[in-house]
Design a protein around this motif. Structure first.
Motif, PDB file in Angstrom:
ATOM      1  N   UNK A   3      43.584  87.205  76.463  1.00 36.46           N
ATOM      2  CA  UNK A   3      44.239  85.714  76.075  1.00 36.46           C
ATOM      3  C   UNK A   3      43.635  85.589  74.828  1.00 36.46           C
ATOM      4  N   UNK A   4      44.301  85.069  73.780  1.00 32.37           N
ATOM      5  CA  UNK A   4      43.880  84.834  72.374  1.00 32.37           C
ATOM      6  C   UNK A   4      42.992  83.746  72.445  1.00 32.37           C
ATOM      7  N   UNK A   5      41.985  83.552  71.556  1.00 28.88           N
ATOM      8  CA  UNK A   5      41.100  82.601  71.176  1.00 28.88           C
ATOM      9  C   UNK A   5      41.682  81.191  71.231  1.00 28.88           C
ATOM     10  N   UNK A   6      42.958  80.880  70.679  1.00 25.81           N
ATOM     11  CA  UNK A   6      43.630  79.973  70.476  1.00 25.81           C
ATOM     12  C   UNK A   6      44.509  79.392  71.733  1.00 25.81           C
ATOM     13  N   UNK A   7      44.259  80.154  72.918  1.00 21.54           N
ATOM     14  CA  UNK A   7      44.710  79.574  74.062  1.00 21.54           C
ATOM     15  C   UNK A   7      43.559  78.595  74.587  1.00 21.54           C
ATOM     16  N   UNK A   8      42.427  78.655  74.203  1.00 20.49           N
ATOM     17  CA  UNK A   8      41.520  77.653  74.521  1.00 20.49           C
ATOM     18  C   UNK A   8      41.930  76.374  73.940  1.00 20.49           C
ATOM     19  N   UNK A   9      41.896  75.189  74.557  1.00 20.29           N
ATOM     20  CA  UNK A   9      42.406  74.009  74.113  1.00 20.29           C
ATOM     21  C   UNK A   9      41.609  73.501  72.887  1.00 20.29           C
ATOM     22  N   UNK A  10      42.111  72.823  71.819  1.00 22.81           N
ATOM     23  CA  UNK A  10      41.694  72.580  70.646  1.00 22.81           C
ATOM     24  C   UNK A  10      41.161  73.517  69.612  1.00 22.81           C
ATOM     25  N   UNK A  11      41.381  74.790  69.800  1.00 20.46           N
ATOM     26  CA  UNK A  11      40.997  75.913  69.045  1.00 20.46           C
ATOM     27  C   UNK A  11      42.582  76.535  68.451  1.00 20.46           C
ATOM     28  N   UNK A  12      42.536  76.712  67.305  1.00 18.95           N
ATOM     29  CA  UNK A  12      43.834  77.331  66.496  1.00 18.95           C
ATOM     30  C   UNK A  12      43.489  78.517  65.725  1.00 18.95           C
ATOM     31  N   UNK A  13      44.431  78.765  64.613  1.00 21.42           N
ATOM     32  CA  UNK A  13      44.510  80.019  64.117  1.00 21.42           C
ATOM     33  C   UNK A  13      43.266  80.166  63.338  1.00 21.42           C
ATOM     34  N   UNK A  14      42.529  79.079  62.530  1.00 20.80           N
ATOM     35  CA  UNK A  14      41.311  79.009  61.950  1.00 20.80           C
ATOM     36  C   UNK A  14      40.199  79.363  62.770  1.00 20.80           C
ATOM     37  N   UNK A  15      40.104  79.053  63.877  1.00 22.88           N
ATOM     38  CA  UNK A  15      39.225  79.331  64.894  1.00 22.88           C
ATOM     39  C   UNK A  15      39.107  80.901  65.312  1.00 22.88           C
ATOM     40  N   UNK A  16      40.192  81.234  65.492  1.00 24.54           N
ATOM     41  CA  UNK A  16      40.770  82.480  66.010  1.00 24.54           C
ATOM     42  C   UNK A  16      40.128  83.548  64.921  1.00 24.54           C
ATOM     43  N   UNK A  17      40.258  83.055  63.639  1.00 28.03           N
ATOM     44  CA  UNK A  17      39.598  84.177  62.532  1.00 28.03           C
ATOM     45  C   UNK A  17      38.390  84.131  62.305  1.00 28.03           C
ATOM     46  N   UNK A  18      37.761  82.870  62.644  1.00 32.27           N
ATOM     47  CA  UNK A  18      36.465  82.705  62.342  1.00 32.27           C
ATOM     48  C   UNK A  18      35.621  83.691  63.743  1.00 32.27           C
ATOM     49  N   UNK A  47      29.673  81.765  59.224  1.00 32.15           N
ATOM     50  CA  UNK A  47      30.613  80.435  59.580  1.00 32.15           C
ATOM     51  C   UNK A  47      29.291  79.179  59.177  1.00 32.15           C
ATOM     52  N   UNK A  48      29.737  78.504  58.312  1.00 37.89           N
ATOM     53  CA  UNK A  48      28.895  77.305  57.825  1.00 37.89           C
ATOM     54  C   UNK A  48      28.926  76.259  59.193  1.00 37.89           C
ATOM     55  N   UNK A  49      27.747  75.650  59.444  1.00 33.47           N
ATOM     56  CA  UNK A  49      27.805  74.809  60.689  1.00 33.47           C
ATOM     57  C   UNK A  49      28.498  73.595  60.614  1.00 33.47           C
ATOM     58  N   UNK A  50      28.913  73.176  61.529  1.00 29.96           N
ATOM     59  CA  UNK A  50      29.893  71.794  61.417  1.00 29.96           C
ATOM     60  C   UNK A  50      29.850  71.120  62.870  1.00 29.96           C
ATOM     61  N   UNK A  51      29.278  69.997  63.016  1.00 27.97           N
ATOM     62  CA  UNK A  51      29.029  69.595  64.346  1.00 27.97           C
ATOM     63  C   UNK A  51      30.274  69.448  65.005  1.00 27.97           C
ATOM     64  N   UNK A  52      31.340  68.822  64.554  1.00 27.68           N
ATOM     65  CA  UNK A  52      32.610  68.762  65.101  1.00 27.68           C
ATOM     66  C   UNK A  52      33.268  69.994  65.658  1.00 27.68           C
ATOM     67  N   UNK A  53      32.829  71.096  64.895  1.00 25.30           N
ATOM     68  CA  UNK A  53      33.446  72.333  65.298  1.00 25.30           C
ATOM     69  C   UNK A  53      32.857  72.817  66.527  1.00 25.30           C
ATOM     70  N   UNK A  54      31.409  72.528  66.739  1.00 23.45           N
ATOM     71  CA  UNK A  54      30.617  72.624  67.945  1.00 23.45           C
ATOM     72  C   UNK A  54      31.280  72.047  68.914  1.00 23.45           C
ATOM     73  N   UNK A  55      31.219  70.760  68.994  1.00 19.21           N
ATOM     74  CA  UNK A  55      31.667  69.886  70.169  1.00 19.21           C
ATOM     75  C   UNK A  55      33.236  70.225  70.625  1.00 19.21           C
ATOM     76  N   UNK A  56      33.936  70.527  69.426  1.00 19.70           N
ATOM     77  CA  UNK A  56      35.388  70.742  69.775  1.00 19.70           C
ATOM     78  C   UNK A  56      35.417  72.131  70.739  1.00 19.70           C
ATOM     79  N   UNK A  57      34.711  73.180  70.423  1.00 15.36           N
ATOM     80  CA  UNK A  57      34.620  74.160  71.116  1.00 15.36           C
ATOM     81  C   UNK A  57      34.065  73.830  72.654  1.00 15.36           C
ATOM     82  N   UNK A  58      33.216  73.235  72.790  1.00 16.34           N
ATOM     83  CA  UNK A  58      32.362  72.716  74.058  1.00 16.34           C
ATOM     84  C   UNK A  58      33.735  71.871  74.848  1.00 16.34           C
ATOM     85  N   UNK A  59      34.333  71.071  74.295  1.00  9.68           N
ATOM     86  CA  UNK A  59      35.557  70.157  74.930  1.00  9.68           C
ATOM     87  C   UNK A  59      36.428  71.180  75.365  1.00  9.68           C
ATOM     88  N   UNK A  60      36.901  72.113  74.494  1.00 14.78           N
ATOM     89  CA  UNK A  60      38.000  72.878  74.822  1.00 14.78           C
ATOM     90  C   UNK A  60      37.510  73.845  75.933  1.00 14.78           C
TER      91      UNK A  60
END
Length: 121
Positions: A3-18, A47-60
């Protein structure tokens, strides 16, 4: 087929590339690692740290909308995020083109910096 990374809710192409830059190429790999280890891999890969990016991953990974994180839960995630940043500290300093020693000297104000251009009035 993975499954692609972007199949996880909240994650898209930018997350997939990272995640690809971090050597993680599938949603299954992220699920197996868990949010903390996966995010730490991102930090260590530059990847530079960003709190929203972290909790988006957790929620997804929990199948929840990204903005579902609030109150005490968000505060607890902030503490985990700060711990991950501290753990990745040396890697984060290197991503800015500096060695650990240079980053420490810069923090102390010892590293020589280029003069700041003056504004014309």
């Amino acid at each position: 087929m993975p499954e692609p990374v972007s199949s996880i809710p909240n994650l898209g192409p930018a997350s997939e590339a990272a995640f690809a830059r971090a050597g993680i190429h599938s949603a299954e790999e992220i699920r197996a690692l868990g949010a903390d280890a996966a995010y730490l891999a991102l930090l260590r890969s530059g990847t530079q740290p960003h709190f929203i990016g972290y909790y988006v991953l957790v929620m997804g990974l929990q199948g929840r909308p990204w903005n579902d994180c609030q109150g005490a839960e968000k505060k607890a995630l902030r503490a985990k995020f700060d711990a991950l940043k501290a753990e990745a500290g040396p890697a984060l300093a290197k991503t800015k083109g500096r060695s650990d020693l240079e980053a420490a000297l810069d923090m102390l104000g010892v590293v020589e910096r280029a003069p700041t251009p003056r504004r014309k009035s």
